[in-house]
Design an enzyme around this catalytic site. Structure first.
Site, PDB file in Angstrom:
ATOM      1  N   GLY A 165       0.843  -1.421   0.116  1.00 41.35           N
ATOM      2  CA  GLY A 165       0.420  -0.054   0.064  1.00 41.35           C
ATOM      3  C   GLY A 165       1.148   1.277  -0.461  1.00 41.35           C
ATOM      4  CB  SER A 166      -0.396   4.438   0.425  1.00 40.63           C
ATOM      5  OG  SER A 166      -0.657   5.109   2.065  1.00 40.63           O
ATOM      6  CB  THR A 176      -1.031   2.944   4.981  1.00 45.50           C
ATOM      7  OG1 THR A 176      -1.833   3.792   4.531  1.00 45.50           O
ATOM      8  CG2 THR A 176      -1.381   2.226   6.312  1.00 45.50           C
ATOM      9  N   GLY A 177       2.238   2.620   5.187  1.00 43.14           N
ATOM     10  CA  GLY A 177       3.357   1.926   5.834  1.00 43.14           C
ATOM     11  C   GLY A 177       4.520   2.433   6.792  1.00 43.14           C
ATOM     12  CD  GLU A 202       5.187  -5.772  -3.670  1.00 40.66           C
ATOM     13  OE1 GLU A 202       4.621  -5.047  -3.486  1.00 40.66           O
ATOM     14  OE2 GLU A 202       5.122  -6.394  -2.600  1.00 40.66           O
ATOM     15  CB  CYS A 243       3.563   0.675  -6.588  1.00 35.80           C
ATOM     16  SG  CYS A 243       4.150  -1.077  -6.739  1.00 35.80           S
TER      17      CYS A 243
END
Length: 473
Positions: A205-206, A209-210, A228, A262
């Site tokens: 994800g983003s 958020t990571g 990732e 991505c």
């Protein structure tokens, strides 16, 4: 709380259901924890057989699943079909990777055996993205199950139907109860699951958020965390062999999946002068021919919708901010049909502005002009991200410079930036990941190594400095 998912063009309802609450998360975790010992102790061949059966069911349901992915995400039918084929291929790749990277080996020496084995972590959560709702979660789930973990999967709230369909196929494949479950919901459900007593979390994800997940997991080093995330990916075109071909590679790199990969090119770096101008002219001509339409439209579109009409409006706001800062519009990104997520591709010359180091997750390509190759390398490397970078050039020496200077996990030469092999590791550094690449290396974070020295008989060890025992009287 109930929520629904609608197609981003027709607004047709695709799925409706309930978001998992705290009680649902606690129950699912308890069931997964109870199922773990038997699944972890099952023979490897048994786990492989179930995973292979899942792959067979994917092949049997390929058309139906592709249509569901297209309907749910807005990506064209041909692209959704390609995603399902990637899911099928992932099964065999994961089995081979698990055997190579997380298998068992031993050596005999002096009556002793040294053995390397791998053990599963326990209960792993998988957080999936909307852009590849089948393939990317599959890239975590398959190796996690092969290793003997049980899995709680929280798909994106924008792709619940695909997750539910895949869960049905796993159950048809014979996966025991409790080994895999789906917890639907948005950010609140994700927070509940991230705070649960897990043994690890595998996230796609983003970067925002990571980073929050990394902070949350910082106090629990006993739990595995694989991140990732995205990138502000540069694509350089410098002395290409053919301008028209180079423009086609740029088009695919920037606008495949409506810019929602991505690895998509976010920044196009070109030389100042005629060579760069020629490339832009060829690219703009291709953009005029590029079809954008609903997932099932005929003739087939190259680009479908972005994930929601709201996402389209957000992207237009980003474009407006760049223009207000001094960016020059070469081709305006615009909504093609009111109330939908259909966006035409956009190009913006950002050479004279301080370009924010952010991932623009949509069909907006930002152009930067460089005075010379060294300046181009500096522009390409000016990012906190490190996922992907590409060079289009006829000169091998240029590529040698490029690959040595760029700190990224995916680096392509004269190929679309969106191309990646599942037979290689996939992941980034910097703000793009935490050194847990997936694809061929996913087996590494789905199990931990156990190194053993073993002997069937007791042997008296040599102990230097130990005085001889006194003789018996």
């Amino acid at each position: 709380m109930r929520f629904e998912r609608r197609n981003p063009v027709s607004a047709e309802r695709v799925w409706e259901g309930k978001a998992a609450d705290a009680a649902d998360v606690a129950h699912a975790l308890a069931v997964a924890r109870a199922a773990f010992p038997d699944w972890a102790d099952a023979p490897q061949a048994s786990r492989v057989a179930i995973v292979q059966r899942f792959g067979e069911l994917l092949a049997f349901e390929a058309t139906r699943l592709a249509d569901l992915i297209g309907l749910e995400t807005g990506k064209p039918r041909w692209e959704a079909a390609s995603e399902v084929q990637s899911m099928i291929a992932k099964v065999g790749i994961s089995i081979r990777a698990q055997a190579e990277r997380a298998g068992e080996r031993s050596e005999e020496a002096a009556g002793m055996r040294s053995v390397l084995r791998h053990r599963p972590h326990g209960v792993l959560a998988v957080f999936g993205p909307f852009n590849f709702p089948g393939h990317l979660p599959n890239g975590h789930i398959v190796p996690a199950l092969l290793a003997g973990n049980t899995v709680l999967f929280k798909p994106s709230e924008l792709a619940p139907a695909t997750a539910e369909a895949c869960l049905r196929l796993w159950r048809q494949a014979g996966l025991p109860a409790g080994v895999l479950d789906v917890l639907q919901g948005g950010a609140e459900t994700g927070a509940l699951l991230a705070e649960a007593d897990l043994d690890g979390l595998l996230f796609t994800g983003s970067a925002r958020t990571g980073a929050r997940l990394a902070q949350r997991f910082a106090q629990t080093p006993q739990r595995i965390l694989a991140l990732e995330m995205g990138g502000n990916n540069p694509l350089m075109v410098w002395e290409p062999e053919d301008v028209e071909v180079a423009a086609a590679l740029v088009l695919q790199s920037a606008f495949l999946s409506a810019g929602q990969r991505c690895t998509c090119a976010r920044r196009l770096i070109l030389p100042v002068g005629g060579e760069g101008d020629d490339l832009l002219d060829a690219l703009l001509a291709l953009c005029e021919r590029l079809r954008v339409d609903a997932w099932d439209a005929e003739p087939i579109p190259f680009m479908g919708s972005v994930i929601t009409p709201a996402a389209a409006e957000t992207l237009l706001s980003v474009q407006a901010q760049r223009v207000a800062a001094g960016g020059r519009v070469l081709r305006a990104m615009r909504i093609l049909r009111e109330g939908t997520g259909l966006l035409g591709p956009g190009l913006l010359d950002a050479s004279d502005i301080a370009l924010p180091d952010e991932e623009v997750f949509g069909p907006l390509l930002q152009v930067q002009r460089a005075q010379d190759f060294e300046h181009a390398l500096q522009l390409a490397g000016a990012t906190r991200f490190g996922l992907a970078a590409g060079l289009i050039s006829r000169e091998p020496a240029r590529y040698e410079q490029f690959r040595r200077r760029l700190r990224v996990g995916v680096l392509n030469w004269n190929r679309p930036l969106t191309g990646a092999s599942s037979g290689l590791p996939f992941g980034g550094v910097g703000a793009s990941g935490n050194h847990r690449p997936s694809a061929w290396y996913a087996a590494d974070y789905c199990a931990f190594p156990v190194a053993s020295l073993e002997s069937p008989r007791l042997q008296i060890p040599e102990i230097p400095g130990l005085a001889a025992a006194a003789p018996a009287s």
